[in-house]
Design a protein around this motif. Sequence first.
Motif, PDB file in Angstrom:
ATOM      1  N   VAL A 258       0.905  -1.293  -0.181  1.00  0.00           N
ATOM      2  CA  VAL A 258      -0.001   0.040  -0.160  1.00  0.00           C
ATOM      3  C   VAL A 258       1.075   1.255   0.132  1.00  0.00           C
ATOM      4  O   VAL A 258       2.006   1.125   0.613  1.00  0.00           O
ATOM      5  CB  VAL A 258      -0.892  -0.092   1.212  1.00  0.00           C
ATOM      6  N   GLU A 262      -2.228   6.026  -5.027  1.00  0.00           N
ATOM      7  CA  GLU A 262      -2.292   4.560  -5.670  1.00  0.00           C
ATOM      8  C   GLU A 262      -2.944   4.971  -6.991  1.00  0.00           C
ATOM      9  O   GLU A 262      -4.006   5.927  -6.813  1.00  0.00           O
ATOM     10  CB  GLU A 262      -2.981   3.572  -4.826  1.00  0.00           C
ATOM     11  N   HIS A 281      -1.048  -3.272  -4.190  1.00  0.00           N
ATOM     12  CA  HIS A 281      -2.251  -3.093  -3.312  1.00  0.00           C
ATOM     13  C   HIS A 281      -3.084  -4.425  -3.785  1.00  0.00           C
ATOM     14  O   HIS A 281      -4.278  -4.086  -4.296  1.00  0.00           O
ATOM     15  CB  HIS A 281      -3.079  -1.804  -3.573  1.00  0.00           C
TER      16      HIS A 281
END
Length: 314
Positions: A258, A262, A281
């Motif tokens: 993460v 993103e 992710h």
Amino acid sequence: MKIAVLDDYQRVARSLADWDSLDAAEIRVFTEPFADADEVVRALAGFDVIVAMRERTRFPAEVLAGLTGLRLLVSTGPVNAAIDVAAARELGVVVCGTGYVAHPTAELTWALILAAARNIPAEVRSVREGGWQVGLGVGLRGKTLGLLGLGRLGSEVARIGQAFGMDTIAWSQNLTADRAAERGVTAVSRDALFQRADVLSVHLVLSARTRGLVGAAELAMMKPTAILVNTSRGPIVDEQALVEALRQKTIGSAAIDVYDTEPAAADHPLRTLENAVVTPHIGYVTRELYEIFYRDAVEDIAAFRSGQPIRVMR
């Protein structure tokens, strides 16, 4: 009814649920992320229903206000911090969730721990390039697994660590010794967690008090051989501090799923650091969980059309 299905990166949404049961619905699937909030509003104008994949696309109040035709917003999972649910309610938009299970993320956490501990990315790369062994891994038995957070997911990760023969310790703001002991885990102080962990795994919800919780000072407390794992939310760990710690070998390695933003930028430094194992992710990205997501999304839409919405977020 016009339905937008967002961020289907793997192009599987239509195959994992019975969308045809939504008679007369016009469905469009978006497979790429939007550049910014303005593009979200432009691309989704005119849709009655939006199905959002987790937190990949943000829906703050200003975006929701720009989607004047929106009546139903479905998020995969039971909660979504990227949706301003209160603003949606004020605008007359119903927000619904879906079912969810945590074990796929626990499984990926362990995939990352093992990949970092045994230097798997470098070994795989060497074999593919015609080489052979290039490094020396470390075993986990007898090592200390530190859990930053001992909720449902942290507890599952702890259980697997215990099966590997690891000593499990944990800290969070509200964790008690009795609650930790129920899971076979020892509650320790915040500093002791960072100082003692050979593997430190983050399992907290992102909030005002957890944002930046792991910063330069915390990384400096860790062993120079320690592995930091984050499959929770990127901003819990100060990203720049982590990059610097990896460059300076303050910690041994990191395994990260993460990021602050993103998708991560193409030139993100974590992509190139040799002591970082990075994944895009994918903690929740399994066929089984996606089937739950999309099946429940179709049910949410059908229930809304019948005037009896289900799994409404409050």
